[in-house]
Design a protein around this motif. Structure first.
Motif, PDB file in Angstrom:
ATOM      1  N   GLU A   1      29.845  60.930  16.611  1.00 28.02           N
ATOM      2  CA  GLU A   1      29.515  59.448  16.604  1.00 28.02           C
ATOM      3  C   GLU A   1      30.477  58.664  17.518  1.00 28.02           C
ATOM      4  N   HIS A   2      31.885  58.910  17.598  1.00 27.51           N
ATOM      5  CA  HIS A   2      32.642  58.461  18.556  1.00 27.51           C
ATOM      6  C   HIS A   2      32.318  58.367  19.968  1.00 27.51           C
TER       7      HIS A   2
ATOM      8  N   ARG B   1      40.793  55.186  15.022  1.00 26.57           N
ATOM      9  CA  ARG B   1      39.752  54.715  15.761  1.00 26.57           C
ATOM     10  C   ARG B   1      40.566  54.012  17.035  1.00 26.57           C
TER      11      ARG B   1
ATOM     12  N   GLN C   1      39.935  61.364  12.506  1.00 24.13           N
ATOM     13  CA  GLN C   1      39.796  60.499  11.576  1.00 24.13           C
ATOM     14  C   GLN C   1      39.369  59.076  11.917  1.00 24.13           C
ATOM     15  N   ASP C   2      38.511  58.560  11.244  1.00 22.94           N
ATOM     16  CA  ASP C   2      38.252  57.069  11.484  1.00 22.94           C
ATOM     17  C   ASP C   2      39.476  56.179  11.425  1.00 22.94           C
TER      18      ASP C   2
ATOM     19  N   SER D   1      32.349  62.595  12.897  1.00 21.14           N
ATOM     20  CA  SER D   1      32.923  61.426  12.962  1.00 21.14           C
ATOM     21  C   SER D   1      33.227  61.404  14.803  1.00 21.14           C
TER      22      SER D   1
END
Length: 206
Positions: free
Chosen positions: A128-129, A98, A94-95, A125
Motif C-alpha cells: 500500500e505504501h 511511515r 510497520q505503519d 502495508s
C-alpha cells in the motif's frame, strides 16, 4: 540518482550509472539478509529513534505521554555488469514508521516488497505504501529450503495486487537469486515508465 545509460567517447572508461532501490516487507521477512547477501561492501545499519504520543486519553493540562521506538534502516551497494551501481535501502514495514519510510523512499526508481511465504499478508502495508508513492515494485516470496505455504498466485491474492505486478520466488540468502530479483525490479520500473498502469495496484477487498 541518475538512471540513464552512460555516455562515453571511444576509449574512455565506462562511467557507471547509479540507482536507488528500497526493500521493505513484514517483520522478519528477510530484508537485512537480502541486503547483506548481495552487497559489494559490508552493509550499514542505522537506528532511528522516534517518539510517539500515547494513544490513551488525556485530561486537561496533562502533558502527552510519550514512548520511544527504534527503526532499523539497512544500507548496501551492489554493482551490476560494471555499468550500474545500485544503492539498496532496507526500510521498516510497520505503519508507525511511515515518516521514516517516506524520507528513505524519496528518489528511488523501484522497490522490492519481501514477503514471508507463510505470512504474505504481513507485507500488505508495504504494498500500500509504494502504491501511494507511485513507485514501481515487485513482490518477492522469500521461499528457501522448499518451505512455503503460499504459491505465487495465492500470495498475489493475499496481498490483493494487480496481475501486472510481478511476484517472484527468491532466496534472500543467495547472491545470485537476489541479483536476478533486482534486475527484475529494474525491468519492471522501465516497463512502468513506458506504459503507466491504469488504476491502483492494490485491488479492492471483497
Amino acid at each position: 540518482m541518475d538512471f540513464t545509460a552512460s555516455e562515453r567517447s571511444s576509449g574512455d572508461p565506462v562511467r557507471p550509472s547509479s540507482a536507488k532501490i528500497v526493500v521493505a516487507g513484514g517483520l522478519g521477512a528477510g530484508k537485512s539478509t537480502l541486503i547483506r547477501s548481495v552487497c559489494d561492501i559490508g552493509p550499514l545499519r542505522t537506528e532511528a529513534v522516534i517518539t510517539m504520543a500515547s494513544a490513551g486519553p488525556e485530561g486537561p493540562g496533562r502533558a502527552a505521554l510519550q514512548e520511544s521506538a527504534s527503526a532499523v534502516v539497512d544500507f548496501g551497494r551492489v554493482t551490476l555488469e560494471e555499468s550500474l551501481v545500485l544503492y539498496l535501502f532496507g526500510i521498516p514495514g510497520q505503519d508507525r514508521f511511515r515518516s521514516i519510510r517516506d524520507d528513505v523512499v524519496h528518489g528511488s526508481i523501484a522497490a522490492v516488497v519481501l514477503a514471508d511465504p507463510l505470512r504474505p499478508a504481513d507485507s500488505s502495508s508495504s504494498v500500500e505504501h509504494f502504491e501511494r508513492c507511485g513507485i514501481p515494485f515487485v513482490v518477492a516470496l522469500n521461499s528457501f529450503d522448499g518451505q512455503g505455504r503460499f504459491d505465487t498466485d495465492q500470495a498475489r491474492a493475499a496481498l490483493r495486487i494487480r496481475p501486472d505486478v510481478p511476484v517472484v520466488p527468491t532466496d534472500a540468502r543467495r547472491r545470485d537469486a537476489v541479483k536476478e530479483l533486482l534486475v527484475r525490479a529494474i525491468e519492471h520500473a522501465l516497463e512502468r515508465r513506458h506504459s503507466p498502469p491504469e488504476g491502483p495496484a492494490h485491488a479492492a477487498s471483497h
